[in-house]
Design a protein around this motif. Sequence first.
Motif, PDB file in Angstrom:
ATOM      1  N   MET A 184     -16.167   4.823 -17.939  1.00 32.33           N
ATOM      2  CA  MET A 184     -16.130   3.930 -16.828  1.00 32.33           C
ATOM      3  C   MET A 184     -15.632   2.377 -17.147  1.00 32.33           C
ATOM      4  SD  MET A 184     -19.628   5.301 -14.849  1.00 32.33           S
ATOM      5  CE  MET A 184     -19.758   6.951 -13.993  1.00 32.33           C
ATOM      6  N   VAL A 185     -16.267   2.159 -18.274  1.00 36.77           N
ATOM      7  CA  VAL A 185     -16.032   0.739 -18.887  1.00 36.77           C
ATOM      8  C   VAL A 185     -14.644   0.526 -19.008  1.00 36.77           C
ATOM      9  CG1 VAL A 185     -16.418  -1.006 -20.677  1.00 36.77           C
ATOM     10  CG2 VAL A 185     -18.225   0.544 -19.790  1.00 36.77           C
ATOM     11  N   GLU A 186     -13.924   1.752 -19.683  1.00 37.48           N
ATOM     12  CA  GLU A 186     -12.447   1.451 -19.826  1.00 37.48           C
ATOM     13  C   GLU A 186     -11.587   1.601 -18.576  1.00 37.48           C
ATOM     14  OE1 GLU A 186     -10.875   1.038 -22.665  1.00 37.48           O
ATOM     15  OE2 GLU A 186     -12.504   1.297 -24.139  1.00 37.48           O
ATOM     16  N   SER A 187     -12.065   2.223 -17.607  1.00 35.72           N
ATOM     17  CA  SER A 187     -11.323   2.478 -16.176  1.00 35.72           C
ATOM     18  C   SER A 187     -11.537   1.182 -15.625  1.00 35.72           C
ATOM     19  CB  SER A 187     -12.139   3.447 -15.507  1.00 35.72           C
ATOM     20  OG  SER A 187     -11.914   4.635 -15.990  1.00 35.72           O
ATOM     21  N   ILE A 188     -12.855   0.290 -15.721  1.00 34.22           N
ATOM     22  CA  ILE A 188     -13.145  -0.980 -15.039  1.00 34.22           C
ATOM     23  C   ILE A 188     -11.958  -1.749 -15.727  1.00 34.22           C
ATOM     24  CG2 ILE A 188     -14.388  -3.041 -14.775  1.00 34.22           C
ATOM     25  CD1 ILE A 188     -16.830  -0.963 -14.804  1.00 34.22           C
ATOM     26  N   GLN A 189     -11.839  -1.855 -16.871  1.00 39.50           N
ATOM     27  CA  GLN A 189     -10.690  -2.707 -17.701  1.00 39.50           C
ATOM     28  C   GLN A 189      -9.324  -2.367 -17.126  1.00 39.50           C
ATOM     29  OE1 GLN A 189     -10.860  -2.592 -22.032  1.00 39.50           O
ATOM     30  NE2 GLN A 189     -10.332  -4.711 -22.085  1.00 39.50           N
ATOM     31  N   GLU A 226     -13.023  -7.433 -20.054  1.00 37.96           N
ATOM     32  CA  GLU A 226     -13.247  -7.392 -21.433  1.00 37.96           C
ATOM     33  C   GLU A 226     -14.651  -7.629 -21.958  1.00 37.96           C
ATOM     34  OE1 GLU A 226     -12.423  -6.544 -25.063  1.00 37.96           O
ATOM     35  OE2 GLU A 226     -11.059  -6.090 -23.499  1.00 37.96           O
ATOM     36  N   ALA A 227     -15.132  -8.783 -21.385  1.00 38.38           N
ATOM     37  CA  ALA A 227     -16.742  -9.015 -21.578  1.00 38.38           C
ATOM     38  C   ALA A 227     -17.567  -7.920 -21.568  1.00 38.38           C
ATOM     39  CB  ALA A 227     -16.965 -10.382 -21.051  1.00 38.38           C
ATOM     40  N   LEU A 228     -17.436  -7.338 -20.504  1.00 34.46           N
ATOM     41  CA  LEU A 228     -18.396  -6.017 -20.093  1.00 34.46           C
ATOM     42  C   LEU A 228     -18.093  -4.926 -21.152  1.00 34.46           C
ATOM     43  CD1 LEU A 228     -20.123  -4.843 -17.746  1.00 34.46           C
ATOM     44  CD2 LEU A 228     -18.135  -3.739 -16.981  1.00 34.46           C
ATOM     45  N   ARG A 229     -16.980  -4.576 -21.404  1.00 37.18           N
ATOM     46  CA  ARG A 229     -16.455  -3.593 -22.671  1.00 37.18           C
ATOM     47  C   ARG A 229     -16.994  -4.072 -23.824  1.00 37.18           C
ATOM     48  NH1 ARG A 229     -12.576  -2.834 -26.425  1.00 37.18           N
ATOM     49  NH2 ARG A 229     -12.252  -0.563 -26.790  1.00 37.18           N
ATOM     50  N   ALA A 230     -16.808  -5.277 -24.258  1.00 41.78           N
ATOM     51  CA  ALA A 230     -17.551  -5.559 -25.645  1.00 41.78           C
ATOM     52  C   ALA A 230     -18.970  -5.781 -25.378  1.00 41.78           C
ATOM     53  CB  ALA A 230     -17.078  -7.155 -25.846  1.00 41.78           C
ATOM     54  N   GLY A 231     -19.671  -6.012 -24.418  1.00 46.75           N
ATOM     55  CA  GLY A 231     -21.040  -5.750 -24.346  1.00 46.75           C
ATOM     56  C   GLY A 231     -21.649  -4.485 -24.600  1.00 46.75           C
ATOM     57  N   HIS A 232     -20.933  -3.449 -24.034  1.00 40.27           N
ATOM     58  CA  HIS A 232     -21.255  -2.122 -24.152  1.00 40.27           C
ATOM     59  C   HIS A 232     -21.171  -1.671 -25.718  1.00 40.27           C
ATOM     60  CE1 HIS A 232     -21.738  -1.915 -19.863  1.00 40.27           C
ATOM     61  NE2 HIS A 232     -22.257  -0.884 -20.088  1.00 40.27           N
ATOM     62  N   LEU A 233     -19.938  -1.972 -26.328  1.00 41.26           N
ATOM     63  CA  LEU A 233     -19.468  -1.539 -27.478  1.00 41.26           C
ATOM     64  C   LEU A 233     -20.662  -2.116 -28.400  1.00 41.26           C
ATOM     65  CD1 LEU A 233     -15.524  -1.905 -27.516  1.00 41.26           C
ATOM     66  CD2 LEU A 233     -17.130   0.378 -27.391  1.00 41.26           C
TER      67      LEU A 233
END
Length: 702
Positions: A184-189, A226-233
């Motif tokens: 989901m995070v990758e799809s948002i990006q 990208e900030a959302l993805r980094a936060g999850h990682l």
Amino acid sequence: MAGRTRAHWDLSALLNAADPRAPAVEQHLWLLRFLQWLRSPGPADGSPASEADLPEAPDAATPWPLRRLRLFLGVVERHPEHGQRVGALWRAIFGRLDATGLLADYGFAPRQGFLSELAERVRLGWLPATPQTDDLGALFPQLFSGANDAEWIAAIDDATIARVLALATPPDAAPGQEPWRMAMVESIQLLASQMRGAGLSGPMRQRMDVALLADRPFHQVVQAAEALRAGHLDGDDAAARLRQASYLRAVLEACREAATSVRGHLDEYGVSVDLVFQIEQMRERGERIEALLACLVSDLAADADAGTRLVGIAELRHLLVELVRCGEQRRSLAALYRRHYALLARKVTERSAETGEHYITRTREEYRAMLAQAAGGGAVIGVTTLLKFALAALALSAFWGGFAAGLNYAVSFALIYLAHWTVATKQPAMTAPAMAAKLEGVSASEAASEGFVDEVANLLRSQVAGIIGNLAMVVPVVLLAQGLAWATAGAPMVGKHSAEHVLQTLHLLGPTPLYAAFTGVLLFASSLIAGWVENWFVFHRLDSAIAWNPRLRDALGPERAGRWASWWRRNISGLTANVSLGFMLGLVPAIGAFFGLPLEVRHVTLSMGQLAAAVGAIGPSLFSEPEFWWCLASIPIVGLLNLGVSFTLAFRVALASRGLRVRERGQLYAALRRRWRQRPASFLVPPREAVPAPTPPTATTR
């Protein structure tokens, strides 16, 4: 799983065939068989359990696939050997498939022409699809191909979804790091990158409000994703991830506002079908990001116990239902027609709403001005009627006769337009988009409904004034010409033979009503042509080219070039509508005759002029003939059909162009009936005080 050939497997066969070590394509086939079994009616033959295994008594209102899903889950939970194999199989399937193909790409059609998309949908419907794929977006429409899949998925309760997720989740998956959460995070990006590409394209960027682009929302949307993805990682805490999601939502709203502002710059730049398509795709991608965000952060906003949830269950159900409905739309030929119809409608009607305002009178001064303008138009139509008989006397061939008649009408209508007069039947097709614009906020309150009723009354009064003015002048002009001919030449301009033909063709009991309705279609078509040509003129910035092209400025001079540019910009729509209508009235019957179609036109003002010519040819004795009264009775019917058909068609297209549905029809009809009972004269006579135009209900209404 090899060797199974039966069309519908029973539960025992499904459980025994679940093999996580089977080839990928056979695992996908198992999943297809599982969905087929859920949808297939009848008892679960051969199952090692029955509906007695359900945790509660079956409810007749529960969809059958949901009852079977609960049965399946009950069996695999009661029999660990089956549960282990099925869980491992599901994890193998969904761990291998690329979920971004479903979450980021599914449902977003590439920009294609109508025929190419039609061929693609026919191919999808008739040619078999293969489950041999690594793209979940390609497998998904094969899994959920049932007509009622969206309904039964929407009925799944939270507990059942949680059981399915628990079965498919890897046992060693850390909280917050589940495979589908990262997908989901990758799809948002990916979706954010697509929105940025569309928003920063030249045609979109130059039509957006500059103030709304000052904070660079289309650059920020990628940064926020990208900030959302980094936060999850990085495993940020719940508060940090909620802040990241809120930031992304705020940027999405800014992107939507910027895209919406494109409609406010249509006067300056115009619009194309491709541009409208991009705006719709951007809106839909924003909605998909919102749905994915809801799945990701819904558990974070709940209480402490909710932190153990794998994903927002209610939000996941909503996302899945929307994806299934996207597949239904993708397969539907009717949906394809509706979408392209709306795109074309937006292109040709967006520019007509403002033009239509000029044909709506709201004060007694405007009403009297409309009567005077219509009287001028009626006088010109009187001359047009006499020229029509003169051209018919030349006995030209079908095509050239139709061309000559069309040229006669076109010149007359253009003259009326340039003299700032009016033809009543031209009003409805232009006013319908203006009326549809008022409907955008009509369901918000009773006051908005009353405002729309005011506009209906204003419109009806305007139409009545236009028809009265036209008919009040066309009759005396034709009779005067006939009388002068009798006095100077001893014979009328229109002879007795032509008069008898008029009495035959205008008879109410003949095909006159059908021809009048067909004429309404031509009136509507002329408004579409006018909207398309004006949009083409503005989209290609021809007014700027006339004003600033060096060669034209040298030939015309700077001041004259500027005046020409302004004149064409103001009048391109009106001239196109009138000229196209004139040639269609003349040529369409001739072309129809070539194909064996007995098409004729019945225009209310022209028909009244022809009937007046018949009176001038035969004399007062005609009043004693029943045929005359039948023809006279047809005039209001012709006018009603001319106006009604053209307005109805234009109104429907205008609604489609804005994606509106009149859901509050009962409320509107009740308001109209109430106004008719309380103030019936308001539909015929303007009030003494001005009725201000309703304020547009939304910022997007022009």
